[in-house]
Design an enzyme around this catalytic site. Structure first.
Site, short mmCIF file in Angstrom:
data_model
loop_
_atom_site.label_atom_id
_atom_site.label_comp_id
_atom_site.label_asym_id
_atom_site.label_seq_id
_atom_site.Cartn_x
_atom_site.Cartn_y
_atom_site.Cartn_z
N THR A 93 -32.78 -4.82 9.01
CA THR A 93 -33.95 -5.68 8.90
C THR A 93 -33.71 -7.10 9.38
O THR A 93 -34.62 -7.91 9.40
CB THR A 93 -34.43 -5.73 7.43
OG1 THR A 93 -33.36 -6.20 6.62
CG2 THR A 93 -34.90 -4.37 6.94
N CYS A 94 -32.50 -7.41 9.80
CA CYS A 94 -32.12 -8.77 10.23
C CYS A 94 -32.48 -8.98 11.70
O CYS A 94 -32.03 -8.23 12.57
CB CYS A 94 -30.62 -8.95 10.00
SG CYS A 94 -29.92 -10.45 10.70
N ASP A 95 -33.30 -9.99 11.99
CA ASP A 95 -33.71 -10.26 13.37
C ASP A 95 -32.53 -10.59 14.27
O ASP A 95 -32.48 -10.15 15.41
CB ASP A 95 -34.73 -11.40 13.41
CG ASP A 95 -36.09 -10.99 12.85
OD1 ASP A 95 -36.38 -9.77 12.82
OD2 ASP A 95 -36.85 -11.89 12.45
N LYS A 144 -30.78 -7.41 15.13
CA LYS A 144 -31.56 -6.64 16.11
C LYS A 144 -31.33 -7.18 17.52
O LYS A 144 -31.14 -6.41 18.46
CB LYS A 144 -33.05 -6.67 15.77
CG LYS A 144 -33.42 -5.90 14.53
CD LYS A 144 -34.91 -6.08 14.24
CE LYS A 144 -35.31 -5.51 12.91
NZ LYS A 144 -36.73 -5.78 12.60
#
Length: 108
Positions: A8-10, A13
């Site tokens: 979930t970490c931008d 990603k």
């Protein structure tokens, strides 16, 4: 190439995409879902010291002073999202975070 991060970490990603686009095959470890093996955590602490603790995280802000003063390795073992991410490793190279220096190491 092994990659420790959060799905979930931008930042994670972006790092995964850049590393894949640079031709790397990633073995992704989600620190929340999969946890961090104690041996890996010990290696990370040996390599990066206290920088391995993400002191800007929501989890960190929720800790009291006594918890914050505890052993960083034990703290991350109990709260894996406290680990700064991503940690990327291939061979004897290892980086923490996804800044310009880390991108340069991995050619991404």
């Amino acid at each position: 190439m092994r990659f420790w991060g959060l799905k979930t970490c931008d930042t994670c990603k972006k790092a995964q995409k850049a590393l894949a686009d640079a031709g790397n095959t990633l073995e992704v470890v989600d620190v929340r879902a999969d946890g961090v093996a104690p041996a890996d955590l010990a290696r990370f602490y040996a390599a990066f010291g206290d920088a391995i603790v993400n002191k800007r995280s929501t989890t960190w802000r929720g800790l009291n002073e006594a918890e914050r003063a505890g052993d960083p390795v034990a703290l991350i073992a109990a709260n894996p999202t406290l680990m700064k991410r991503p940690v990327v490793e291939m061979g004897d190279q290892m980086t923490l975070g996804w800044d310009a220096k880390a991108r340069a190491v991995w050619g991404a």
